[in-house]
Scaffold this motif. Structure first.
Motif, PDB file in Angstrom:
ATOM      1  N   PRO A  13      -2.009  -3.844   5.721  1.00 52.05           N
ATOM      2  CA  PRO A  13      -2.275  -3.731   7.366  1.00 52.05           C
ATOM      3  C   PRO A  13      -3.674  -4.758   7.403  1.00 52.05           C
ATOM      4  CG  PRO A  13      -2.993  -1.554   6.269  1.00 52.05           C
ATOM      5  CD  PRO A  13      -2.532  -2.452   5.232  1.00 52.05           C
ATOM      6  N   GLN A  47      -7.297   4.348   9.575  1.00 54.66           N
ATOM      7  CA  GLN A  47      -7.238   3.670  10.962  1.00 54.66           C
ATOM      8  C   GLN A  47      -6.296   4.960  12.115  1.00 54.66           C
ATOM      9  OE1 GLN A  47      -6.395   1.338  12.508  1.00 54.66           O
ATOM     10  NE2 GLN A  47      -7.833  -0.335  11.673  1.00 54.66           N
ATOM     11  N   ALA A  48      -5.518   6.058  11.101  1.00 56.52           N
ATOM     12  CA  ALA A  48      -4.440   6.702  11.653  1.00 56.52           C
ATOM     13  C   ALA A  48      -5.203   7.872  12.433  1.00 56.52           C
ATOM     14  CB  ALA A  48      -3.917   7.115  10.845  1.00 56.52           C
ATOM     15  N   THR A  57      -0.930   6.517   4.977  1.00 54.29           N
ATOM     16  CA  THR A  57      -1.483   7.965   5.985  1.00 54.29           C
ATOM     17  C   THR A  57       0.004   8.755   4.941  1.00 54.29           C
ATOM     18  OG1 THR A  57       0.854   6.305   6.991  1.00 54.29           O
ATOM     19  CG2 THR A  57      -1.104   6.471   7.896  1.00 54.29           C
ATOM     20  N   TYR A  67       3.166   2.902   7.050  1.00 44.34           N
ATOM     21  CA  TYR A  67       3.551   2.092   7.641  1.00 44.34           C
ATOM     22  C   TYR A  67       3.745   0.477   6.796  1.00 44.34           C
ATOM     23  CZ  TYR A  67       2.474   5.752  10.925  1.00 44.34           C
ATOM     24  OH  TYR A  67       3.378   7.137  11.311  1.00 44.34           O
ATOM     25  N   GLN A 105      -7.062   6.085  15.203  1.00 46.41           N
ATOM     26  CA  GLN A 105      -5.337   6.066  16.078  1.00 46.41           C
ATOM     27  C   GLN A 105      -5.392   7.353  17.280  1.00 46.41           C
ATOM     28  OE1 GLN A 105      -2.822   4.008  14.785  1.00 46.41           O
ATOM     29  NE2 GLN A 105      -4.054   2.850  13.273  1.00 46.41           N
ATOM     30  N   LEU A 156       0.780  -1.468   0.094  1.00 44.92           N
ATOM     31  CA  LEU A 156       0.023  -0.229  -0.097  1.00 44.92           C
ATOM     32  C   LEU A 156       0.745   1.352   0.173  1.00 44.92           C
ATOM     33  CD1 LEU A 156      -3.020   1.560   0.387  1.00 44.92           C
ATOM     34  CD2 LEU A 156      -2.644   1.360   2.839  1.00 44.92           C
ATOM     35  N   THR A 198       1.156  -1.924  14.914  1.00 46.46           N
ATOM     36  CA  THR A 198       0.399  -2.268  13.916  1.00 46.46           C
ATOM     37  C   THR A 198       0.295  -4.038  12.531  1.00 46.46           C
ATOM     38  OG1 THR A 198      -1.055  -0.525  13.053  1.00 46.46           O
ATOM     39  CG2 THR A 198      -0.793  -2.328  11.178  1.00 46.46           C
TER      40      THR A 198
HETATM   41  O1  LIG Z   1      -0.938   4.341   5.767  1.00 48.18           O
HETATM   42  C1  LIG Z   1      -0.653   3.556   5.587  1.00 48.18           C
HETATM   43  O2  LIG Z   1       0.380   4.372   6.108  1.00 48.18           O
HETATM   44  C2  LIG Z   1      -0.503   2.061   6.537  1.00 48.18           C
HETATM   45  O3  LIG Z   1       0.085   1.664   6.035  1.00 48.18           O
HETATM   46  C3  LIG Z   1      -1.793   1.881   6.482  1.00 48.18           C
HETATM   47  C4  LIG Z   1      -2.180   1.930   7.930  1.00 48.18           C
HETATM   48  C5  LIG Z   1      -3.811   0.758   8.191  1.00 48.18           C
HETATM   49  O4  LIG Z   1      -4.108   1.009   7.611  1.00 48.18           O
HETATM   50  O5  LIG Z   1      -3.633   0.049  10.084  1.00 48.18           O
HETATM   51  C6  LIG Z   1      -0.853   1.047   8.443  1.00 48.18           C
HETATM   52  C7  LIG Z   1      -0.581   0.970   9.850  1.00 48.18           C
HETATM   53  C8  LIG Z   1      -1.532   2.253  10.982  1.00 48.18           C
HETATM   54  O6  LIG Z   1      -1.815   1.139  11.987  1.00 48.18           O
HETATM   55  C9  LIG Z   1      -2.246   3.261  10.198  1.00 48.18           C
HETATM   56  C10 LIG Z   1      -2.167   3.252   8.403  1.00 48.18           C
END
Ligand SMILES: O=C(O)C(=O)C[C@]1(C(=O)O)C=C[C@@H](O)C=C1
Length: 302
Positions: A64, A122-123, A146, A26, A126, A20, A191
């Motif tokens: 993820p 997700q971010a 992200t 991440y 969180q 991704l 994650t």
């Molecule tokens: O957007 C990113 O950087 C990702 O890799 C995706 C993602 C996810 O979907 O959980 C991965 C890790 C973090 O928890 C936030 C976003």
């Protein structure tokens, strides 16, 4: 057959890996940890696109799966609920990454200037407490990742007051400034990612173990029994293997409100060296579910 052998050899030499994207996510970091900087990487714009790229022939992918604070990654589970997984895509491994989020903005922006915050849902989830405490008036804008949020800040559509929640590495990749760091609600934030592949046989580079002890199954009511509400308790009972997590998504191939359950299974430790192989144990369990009018599909083995 010759093609399969060639794919296996090249996967081993310089693996091709879809992740991704863009660079700076991440998922990219997890892919680098698992496959190293020598692998040939393909950026996919969405999680669904990672799965599709693997289904079309890229040997490996990284998606993820769950965050320790915000829970399951819904887009990943929507895909795991679809028929492609278990046919042309399989889960082959996992990797866990510590996630520390930063708030980045174009140079010169102050926290008080921020009007819009871009990030993956997700971010944003969180960092919910940080956002309500420090930026209660800001509009939250969901992006596909992200790093895509950081990229949006340097696009022609960016407006003053835009900021992104992403990894610290995006500061140098996109020429941004760090306004705050460690802004996630829980300090120890992790994650978990799934390694996916187009086949269960393709050898993984640097396998973490040659003995598989985990599996992912999808359990659904069989098509003949669409009108009966399935008894998931019964399916788990006949499965008779330790289920360590269950995720549910709507089963779009059936009547409204029907379910696809993704069930993670761990092999009992005493059985790891047993006479019957893990895949035979799973095949027997799948047959027991089918005998109860269920459908069970093997989605992964690692
Ligand atoms: O957007 C990113 O950087 C990702 O890799 C995706 C993602 C996810 O979907 O959980 C991965 C890790 C973090 O928890 C936030 C976003």
């Amino acid at each position: 057959m010759i093609q399969d052998v060639a794919a296996m050899k090249s996967a081993h030499l310089k693996p091709k890996v879809a992740f991704l994207g863009p660079v700076g996510t991440y998922t990219h970091e997890a892919a680098l940890q698992r496959f190293g900087s020598d692998a040939e990487y393909t950026e996919a714009p969405t999680i669904a696109a990672v799965f599709k790229t693997v289904a079309l022939g890229t040997p490996f992918g990284l998606v993820p799966q769950e965050n320790s604070t915000f829970g399951s990654v819904v887009e990943t589970y929507d895909f795991l609920a679809s028929p492609d997984v278990g046919q042309s895509i399989f889960v082959r491994g996992e990797i866990v990454l510590a996630v520390q989020h930063c708030l980045l903005a174009p140079k010169g922006t102050k926290l008080a200037d921020v009007k819009r915050v871009f990030s993956h849902e997700q971010a944003l989830g969180q960092c919910g407490r940080f956002l309500s405490a420090h930026l209660p008036q800001a509009d939250l804008v969901k992006t596909s990742s992200t790093a895509a949020a950081a990229q949006a800040l340097v696009s022609p559509d960016a407006t003053p007051g835009d900021a992104a929640i992403c990894s610290s590495i995006c500061t140098s990749i996109f020429g941004l400034e760090k306004l705050c760091q460690g802004i996630q609600d829980v300090k120890t934030n992790f994650t978990r990612f799934f390694v996916v592949s187009g086949s269960l046989e393709l050898p993984l580079p640097n396998p973490q173990s040659t003995r598989h002890s985990q599996a992912l199954l999808r359990i659904q009511a069989s098509s003949q029994n669409e009108n009966d509400l399935p008894d998931i308790g019964k399916f788990l009972q006949v499965l008779s293997l330790p289920a360590t997590r269950i995720d549910r998504r709507p089963d779009l191939s059936k009547a409204p409100f029907r379910s696809a359950y993704m069930v993670e299974i761990h092999r009992r430790s005493g059985h790891i060296d047993g006479a019957i192989s893990w895949s035979s144990e799973l095949q027997n369990a799948i047959r027991r579910v089918e005998a109860e009018n269920g459908e069970a599909t093997l989605l992964g083995l690692w």
